[in-house]
Design a protein around this motif. Structure first.
Motif, short mmCIF file in Angstrom:
data_model
loop_
_atom_site.label_atom_id
_atom_site.label_comp_id
_atom_site.label_asym_id
_atom_site.label_seq_id
_atom_site.Cartn_x
_atom_site.Cartn_y
_atom_site.Cartn_z
N THR A 78 0.84 -1.19 0.00
CA THR A 78 0.00 0.00 0.00
C THR A 78 0.88 1.25 0.00
O THR A 78 2.06 1.19 0.33
CB THR A 78 -0.93 0.00 1.23
N THR A 86 0.06 -6.68 0.13
CA THR A 86 -1.19 -7.25 -0.35
C THR A 86 -0.92 -8.12 -1.59
O THR A 86 0.16 -8.08 -2.17
CB THR A 86 -2.20 -6.16 -0.73
N PRO A 94 -13.27 -13.15 3.50
CA PRO A 94 -13.19 -11.93 2.68
C PRO A 94 -13.04 -10.66 3.52
O PRO A 94 -13.80 -10.42 4.45
CB PRO A 94 -14.52 -11.93 1.92
N VAL A 95 -12.04 -9.86 3.19
CA VAL A 95 -11.83 -8.59 3.87
C VAL A 95 -10.88 -7.75 3.01
O VAL A 95 -9.98 -8.29 2.35
CB VAL A 95 -11.24 -8.80 5.29
N ASP A 96 -11.09 -6.45 3.01
CA ASP A 96 -10.20 -5.55 2.29
C ASP A 96 -8.94 -5.29 3.10
O ASP A 96 -8.90 -5.49 4.32
CB ASP A 96 -10.89 -4.22 2.00
N ALA A 97 -7.91 -4.82 2.43
CA ALA A 97 -6.70 -4.39 3.14
C ALA A 97 -7.04 -3.15 3.96
O ALA A 97 -7.93 -2.38 3.63
CB ALA A 97 -5.60 -4.08 2.14
N PRO A 99 -6.86 0.64 5.57
CA PRO A 99 -6.44 1.93 5.03
C PRO A 99 -5.02 2.24 5.52
O PRO A 99 -4.66 1.90 6.65
CB PRO A 99 -7.45 2.91 5.62
N HIS A 139 -9.17 -2.17 11.94
CA HIS A 139 -9.88 -2.35 10.66
C HIS A 139 -10.53 -3.73 10.59
O HIS A 139 -11.70 -3.86 10.18
CB HIS A 139 -8.88 -2.17 9.51
N ALA A 143 -14.53 -4.59 10.38
CA ALA A 143 -15.00 -5.34 9.21
C ALA A 143 -15.64 -6.68 9.61
O ALA A 143 -16.05 -7.45 8.73
CB ALA A 143 -13.85 -5.59 8.25
N TYR A 145 -14.25 -9.27 10.74
CA TYR A 145 -13.42 -10.40 10.32
C TYR A 145 -13.31 -11.46 11.41
O TYR A 145 -13.26 -12.66 11.13
CB TYR A 145 -12.03 -9.88 9.94
N PHE A 178 -3.33 -10.03 3.66
CA PHE A 178 -2.32 -8.97 3.67
C PHE A 178 -1.39 -9.22 4.84
O PHE A 178 -1.68 -10.01 5.73
CB PHE A 178 -2.95 -7.57 3.76
#
Length: 277
Positions: A78, A86, A94-97, A99, A139, A143, A145, A178
């Protein structure tokens, strides 16, 4: 009665027929040998082609240090100061990286509560100890997770008393897709190179599989422990959480591959919900 001349001609013709048959047999042997040789070459070339095709692609080491998967894409980082890695091994859930803001918040604390079937475990995440780690864990909590994930490992040896959580697969090999770099500045210096340092009761730290491979797994120290200075400490366990950990430890261990003092909690423990207070 045949004359000598006739006998000589008959013998000559017989010899010619024998020589012709020998020549024909030799020709057939050459044809068969050539066919076998060509067929062998074709088979070898075909095997080489298959091996090349099946193994085409660059193997990129997974972010969590596990065996590379040929289908794993190249990793990226990032753009902010934390440089989360990443694109390695796919996320177990499922989860985004996270911020990667600039500057990273590096002051204050974050209160997180883990609700388990054995009781609540309140945690205090400390940005001053590990700003990038706290940012990522916060995060993951927001999320959801960690919701519905097991705490797959507990230890009870003289030098290691921890409960490890954060892998949705419950196998100890899962992660969020990540990686977080190590943040080891708050650890004491070892008395000598290669020596362990204290991780006191109440310590909250990241599990890893090598340098800079932190993901979603963490461990909670319920009894003073000794470990190499390789694990990012990013917070602490509040008093009610330690009481819950003591209860979990008292329920015992299902022995694993590392012996009777290292395995799954005998009474299963799962994080039902994780929330930021």
């Amino acid at each position: 009665m045949p004359t000598n001349q006739q006998r000589r001609e008959q013998a000559k013709r017989k010899l010619e027929r024998q020589l012709a048959r020998r020549a024909e047999r030799a020709k057939r042997r050459r044809i068969v040998a050539t066919a076998i040789t060509v067929g062998g070459v074709v088979v070898v070339v075909g095997l080489i082609y298959l091996l090349v095709v099946l193994n085409t692609g660059e193997n990129t080491p997974a972010a969590n240090g596990e065996t590379p998967d040929p289908s794993t894409p190249a990793t990226q980082t990032t753009g902010g100061p934390c440089k989360y890695v990443t694109g390695g091994k796919p996320a177990s859930k499922p989860v985004d990286a996270p911020p990667d803001v600039d500057p990273s918040p590096n002051a204050g604390t974050v209160k997180v509560n883990l609700k388990t079937g054995q009781g609540d475990i309140p945690l205090t995440l400390d940005r001053t100890k590990a700003a990038c780690t706290v940012q990522a864990i916060e995060h993951l909590v927001k999320a959801k997770y960690y919701d519905g994930t097991p705490c797959h490992r507990i230890t009870a040896s003289a030098g290691l008393k921890v409960l490890q959580c954060g892998d949705p697969t419950g196998q100890g090999s899962g992660g969020p897709g990540f990686a977080i770099n190590d943040e080891l500045g708050s650890l004491p210096k070892p008395p000598a190179e290669g020596q362990p340092v204290p991780y006191p009761r109440g310590t909250l730290a990241m599990a890893n599989s090598g340098p800079n491979t932190n993901g979603s797994q963490f461990f909670m120290v319920y009894g003073d422990s000794q470990l190499p200075p390789n694990y990012t400490v990013f917070g602490s366990i509040d008093a009610p959480g330690l009481a819950t950990l003591d209860k979990i430890a008292a329920n015992g261990i299902t022995p694993g591959q590392n012996g009777p003092e290292d395995g799954a909690p005998k009474t299963p423990v799962s994080i039902e919900t994780a929330t930021v207070s």
